[in-house]
Design a protein around this motif. Sequence first.
Motif, PDB file in Angstrom:
ATOM      1  N   ILE B 255       0.820  -1.102  -0.131  1.00  0.00           N
ATOM      2  CA  ILE B 255       0.047   0.094  -0.120  1.00  0.00           C
ATOM      3  C   ILE B 255       0.902   1.346  -0.198  1.00  0.00           C
ATOM      4  O   ILE B 255       0.638   2.269  -0.598  1.00  0.00           O
ATOM      5  N   THR B 256       1.737   1.055   0.711  1.00  0.00           N
ATOM      6  CA  THR B 256       3.015   2.266   0.604  1.00  0.00           C
ATOM      7  C   THR B 256       3.420   2.539  -0.637  1.00  0.00           C
ATOM      8  O   THR B 256       3.511   3.802  -1.015  1.00  0.00           O
ATOM      9  N   GLY B 257       3.850   1.757  -1.333  1.00  0.00           N
ATOM     10  CA  GLY B 257       4.343   1.738  -2.606  1.00  0.00           C
ATOM     11  C   GLY B 257       3.407   2.444  -3.625  1.00  0.00           C
ATOM     12  O   GLY B 257       3.756   3.506  -4.215  1.00  0.00           O
ATOM     13  N   ALA B 258       2.069   2.078  -3.452  1.00  0.00           N
ATOM     14  CA  ALA B 258       1.071   2.458  -4.256  1.00  0.00           C
ATOM     15  C   ALA B 258       0.763   3.937  -3.940  1.00  0.00           C
ATOM     16  O   ALA B 258       0.642   4.756  -4.864  1.00  0.00           O
ATOM     17  N   ILE B 259       0.700   4.341  -2.511  1.00  0.00           N
ATOM     18  CA  ILE B 259       0.705   5.634  -2.189  1.00  0.00           C
ATOM     19  C   ILE B 259       1.666   6.738  -2.464  1.00  0.00           C
ATOM     20  O   ILE B 259       1.482   7.679  -2.973  1.00  0.00           O
ATOM     21  N   ILE B 260       3.023   6.069  -2.414  1.00  0.00           N
ATOM     22  CA  ILE B 260       4.053   6.934  -2.650  1.00  0.00           C
ATOM     23  C   ILE B 260       4.081   7.319  -4.242  1.00  0.00           C
ATOM     24  O   ILE B 260       4.360   8.281  -4.707  1.00  0.00           O
ATOM     25  N   GLY B 261       3.519   6.322  -4.801  1.00  0.00           N
ATOM     26  CA  GLY B 261       3.498   6.410  -6.532  1.00  0.00           C
ATOM     27  C   GLY B 261       2.368   7.104  -6.856  1.00  0.00           C
ATOM     28  O   GLY B 261       1.778   7.329  -7.982  1.00  0.00           O
ATOM     29  N   GLY B 262       1.449   7.798  -5.860  1.00  0.00           N
ATOM     30  CA  GLY B 262       0.530   8.876  -6.141  1.00  0.00           C
ATOM     31  C   GLY B 262      -0.780   8.310  -6.404  1.00  0.00           C
ATOM     32  O   GLY B 262      -1.664   9.064  -6.863  1.00  0.00           O
ATOM     33  N   ALA B 263      -1.161   7.118  -6.155  1.00  0.00           N
ATOM     34  CA  ALA B 263      -2.433   6.486  -6.083  1.00  0.00           C
ATOM     35  C   ALA B 263      -3.204   7.403  -4.896  1.00  0.00           C
ATOM     36  O   ALA B 263      -2.636   7.559  -3.931  1.00  0.00           O
ATOM     37  N   SER B 264      -4.534   7.764  -5.416  1.00  0.00           N
ATOM     38  CA  SER B 264      -5.243   8.642  -4.419  1.00  0.00           C
ATOM     39  C   SER B 264      -5.977   7.467  -3.470  1.00  0.00           C
ATOM     40  O   SER B 264      -6.430   6.614  -3.790  1.00  0.00           O
ATOM     41  N   LEU B 265      -6.069   8.007  -2.416  1.00  0.00           N
ATOM     42  CA  LEU B 265      -6.905   7.196  -1.263  1.00  0.00           C
ATOM     43  C   LEU B 265      -8.329   7.514  -1.326  1.00  0.00           C
ATOM     44  O   LEU B 265      -9.206   6.653  -0.926  1.00  0.00           O
ATOM     45  N   PHE B 266      -8.865   8.437  -2.310  1.00  0.00           N
ATOM     46  CA  PHE B 266     -10.299   8.971  -2.447  1.00  0.00           C
ATOM     47  C   PHE B 266     -10.516   8.256  -3.871  1.00  0.00           C
ATOM     48  O   PHE B 266     -11.792   8.444  -4.124  1.00  0.00           O
ATOM     49  N   GLY B 267      -9.700   7.467  -4.711  1.00  0.00           N
ATOM     50  CA  GLY B 267     -10.408   6.809  -5.617  1.00  0.00           C
ATOM     51  C   GLY B 267      -9.919   7.833  -7.126  1.00  0.00           C
ATOM     52  O   GLY B 267      -9.638   8.882  -6.965  1.00  0.00           O
ATOM     53  N   GLY B 268      -9.904   6.874  -8.212  1.00  0.00           N
ATOM     54  CA  GLY B 268      -9.760   7.932  -9.397  1.00  0.00           C
ATOM     55  C   GLY B 268      -8.573   7.902  -9.761  1.00  0.00           C
ATOM     56  O   GLY B 268      -8.450   8.235 -11.123  1.00  0.00           O
ATOM     57  N   ILE B 269      -7.452   8.174  -8.967  1.00  0.00           N
ATOM     58  CA  ILE B 269      -6.284   8.370  -9.466  1.00  0.00           C
ATOM     59  C   ILE B 269      -5.308   7.431  -9.107  1.00  0.00           C
ATOM     60  O   ILE B 269      -5.101   6.736  -8.195  1.00  0.00           O
ATOM     61  N   GLY B 270      -4.384   6.984 -10.275  1.00  0.00           N
ATOM     62  CA  GLY B 270      -3.424   5.962  -9.918  1.00  0.00           C
ATOM     63  C   GLY B 270      -2.881   5.651 -11.228  1.00  0.00           C
ATOM     64  O   GLY B 270      -3.379   5.497 -12.169  1.00  0.00           O
ATOM     65  N   THR B 271      -1.320   5.406 -11.366  1.00  0.00           N
ATOM     66  CA  THR B 271      -0.763   5.007 -12.686  1.00  0.00           C
ATOM     67  C   THR B 271       0.240   3.729 -12.404  1.00  0.00           C
ATOM     68  O   THR B 271       0.736   3.499 -11.234  1.00  0.00           O
ATOM     69  N   VAL B 272       0.466   3.187 -13.460  1.00  0.00           N
ATOM     70  CA  VAL B 272       1.312   2.015 -13.319  1.00  0.00           C
ATOM     71  C   VAL B 272       2.850   2.619 -13.164  1.00  0.00           C
ATOM     72  O   VAL B 272       3.448   1.993 -12.250  1.00  0.00           O
ATOM     73  N   ILE B 273       3.076   3.593 -13.687  1.00  0.00           N
ATOM     74  CA  ILE B 273       4.506   4.050 -13.774  1.00  0.00           C
ATOM     75  C   ILE B 273       4.849   4.569 -12.106  1.00  0.00           C
ATOM     76  O   ILE B 273       5.637   4.186 -11.899  1.00  0.00           O
ATOM     77  N   GLY B 274       3.833   5.196 -11.725  1.00  0.00           N
ATOM     78  CA  GLY B 274       3.749   5.811 -10.359  1.00  0.00           C
ATOM     79  C   GLY B 274       4.061   4.751  -9.429  1.00  0.00           C
ATOM     80  O   GLY B 274       4.899   4.586  -8.563  1.00  0.00           O
ATOM     81  N   SER B 275       3.078   3.608  -9.457  1.00  0.00           N
ATOM     82  CA  SER B 275       3.185   2.308  -8.588  1.00  0.00           C
ATOM     83  C   SER B 275       4.567   1.798  -8.563  1.00  0.00           C
ATOM     84  O   SER B 275       5.017   1.569  -7.525  1.00  0.00           O
ATOM     85  N   VAL B 276       5.234   1.599  -9.812  1.00  0.00           N
ATOM     86  CA  VAL B 276       6.411   0.991 -10.003  1.00  0.00           C
ATOM     87  C   VAL B 276       7.599   1.554  -9.238  1.00  0.00           C
ATOM     88  O   VAL B 276       8.505   0.994  -8.768  1.00  0.00           O
ATOM     89  N   PHE B 277       7.512   2.876  -9.438  1.00  0.00           N
ATOM     90  CA  PHE B 277       8.483   3.780  -8.806  1.00  0.00           C
ATOM     91  C   PHE B 277       8.377   3.839  -7.348  1.00  0.00           C
ATOM     92  O   PHE B 277       9.191   4.038  -6.598  1.00  0.00           O
ATOM     93  N   GLY B 278       7.120   3.801  -7.099  1.00  0.00           N
ATOM     94  CA  GLY B 278       6.724   3.769  -5.677  1.00  0.00           C
ATOM     95  C   GLY B 278       7.540   2.615  -5.029  1.00  0.00           C
ATOM     96  O   GLY B 278       8.214   2.632  -3.888  1.00  0.00           O
TER      97      GLY B 278
END
Lengths: 318, 321
Positions: B255-278
Amino acid sequence: MKGLKISKKSLLIIASVVALFFILGSLVPGFLSMRNLMNIIRQSSIIAITACAMTLVIIIKGIDLSVTGVLSFCAMVNGLLLLKGWPILLAMLVGLAVGTAMGLFNGLMVEKLGIPAFITTLVVGNVGGGLALLLNAGKSIGAFPAAYVFMGNGTILGMPVSNYIMFFFVIVTSLLMSKTRLGTYIYAMGGNETVVKQQGISTAAINYFVYGFSGFCIAMAGILLSGQLDTVHPTQGEPYQLDAIAACVIGGVSMLGGEGKVYLALVGALIIGVQRNVLNLLGIHPFYQNIFVGIIIIVIVAINIHQKRRTIEISKIF
Amino acid sequence: MGNTQVLFSQRIRKFVKNNGSVVIFLILALLASLFVKNFFALNNFLTIIKQAAIPVIACLGITLVLMTGGIDLSLGYTLGLCSITVGLFVKTVGLPIWLSIVLTLLVGLLVGLINGTLVQVVKVPAFIVTLGSGYIIFGIAQIVSSGSDVNRLPASFRAIGVTNILGLNTTVLISLVICLIMYYLLHHSTFGRALAAFGFNAKAARMSGIRSEALNILVYMICSFLVAIAAILLTIRVNCAQPTMGGGVYTFEVITGAIIGGASLFGGIGTVIGSVFGVLIIKVLENCINLLNVSYYTYQAFQGIVILLAIIFENVKNRKL
C-alpha cells in the motif's frame, strides 16, 4: 419508536449473552468454575477498554486500526520505564501520554488533511508496531514491580482490579455519551457532519477528542495487559485489533455512524472473551477462533447495513 | 521567448505533478549514490530490481483497488495462502506444475471474488470486509498447512522463477510483462477509463452506462490474482512455501508503494509508472538501510513515516500545484 427499537436490540443482545452463558455452562466442562469465570472477565477487560474508545470512533464514522501497534508500543514504553526504576504512576502516565499523542495525531490527519481514518490509523499503528520492536530490539521484557502486577492480576473484594478499571472506563464513557453535550455532539457528528458544522460546533475538537481518547484507552489496555501477563512482548497487541472491532460490532455499534452504546460494547467484549475462552477449553486452535471472529464481523456488519439500506438510500457509504 | 519559458516551466510542473514518484526516486538514488557506500554499483542496482520485481506485481493490484476508492487489507494474508497452496500442490500432493499454478491462481481469483462481492453487492465497507477476510484467510492458510512450511520445492518448478534469459532473471521478466499488460489495461483501454470514472464518481459512472458492479468485483479479483502470481514467484525465490508469508507488514509495504506512487486514497487516480517507482523507492530505502547496517526494526518504523510524508505531500500538492 426509535427508543423502543434500540431497547429491543439491547434486550436481544443481553438475552443472547445469558442464553449463551447457560448453554455453554452446561455443555463445556470447566466453564462455570469460579476460576475460569474470573479469567474470562479479567481477559475481557482489555477488549472492553479498547472497545469503549472504538465505539466512539465508529460512532463518528471512523475506525481505529492502530490498536495492535499502539497497544504494544505504549506497553513497551511503560514497561521499559518501570524496569528503569521509575515510579509506577509516572511510567504509566508517560505510556498513556504516548498513546494519547498517537491518537491525537490520527485526529489531526483526519481533520486537517481529510485522510480516511483507516489509512492514518493503519499507518500510525504500523509505526507504533515498528517502534515497539525497535525499542528493545524485538525482545520481551518482564518481571515488573509487585504493585504493578497486582493492578493486572490482583483482586479487591473478590473482583479483579482490572475489572474495576474496566468498569470505571465504561461508566465514565457511558456518562460522557449520554449526559454531556460533547456526547450529543459526537452522536450528531456521526449522524450528519454538515449539520453539526452548520450549528457552529467545532468538528475539529470532536475529532481530536475521539481519536485522542482512543489512543488513551488503547494505551491503558496495553498497560493493563502487561500487568496481567507480567510481560511485554513487542507484538502482544495483535489479537486486540480484531477483538475490539468485533466487540463493537456485536454490541450493535453501526458502521454507518451515529449509533451505538458503550455498555453494549462491553457486552460484546464479554461475548468475544467467552468465545475465546470456550474454544480454548475445547482445545480449538486460535486459528479457528480468528476465522470465527472474522466471519462474525463481516456477517453482522452486512446485516446491519442491509437493514439500514431499506430505510435510507445510501449510494456510496464511504 | 518568455512565452516558451513559461510553457517549459509549466511542463516541468506538470511532469513533477504527474510523476512525483519518478522525481523522488531519482533524487533518492542520487543522494544514495553520493552518501551511501557501495550503493552505486551495477550489482546493487540489479539486486534492487530483483527485490522490487515481486512487490511491484502486488502493488499494481492494490493500485487498481485504491483507484475504486476501496482497499484490500487481506492482501498479505492472501499471499501466504497462495504460497502454501502452491507448495502443497507441487510437493505434498504432487500435482503437475501447470495444474498447481492454475489452481493457485484460481484460489487468488476466488479470494478476490469473495472480497469484491461483499464490497459491491453486500455493501460492507472495504476495510471491514478485507480486515475480516484477512484473518479468515490467515486462519485457513494455517489450517491447510498445519502451521508448517513446505521446503525444498522441485527444481522444475523453481526453474520458472530462477532461470536467466539474456542475463535477466525470469521473475524480473514476468514482472515486466505484467507491468506492460497493466499499463495497457489502465492507460489505454476502456477498462482503465471506466475504472477512473468509477473511482471519481461511482454514481455518475453507473449513469453513463459503465457496469460498475461487475467492474468493482473484477478489480478485487485482478488484485488477488496478481497477489497469487506474486506469491508463486516469492515462494520460488525463497524456495519455501510458508503460510505466514506476507502478512500485515507486506500489505502495508505494498500500500505504501502505491501511495508513494501517487495513487489517491479517495479513488480515481493511480498510474502504473507511479506505482512501479513507488515500490522502487521503498526498495532503495530498504537497500540503503541494509547497506548502512541499521536494524530492520528501524526500517519498519521508518516506512510508516515515509508513507505519512507521501500522504501529506500528495495532499499539499493537490492544493498548491
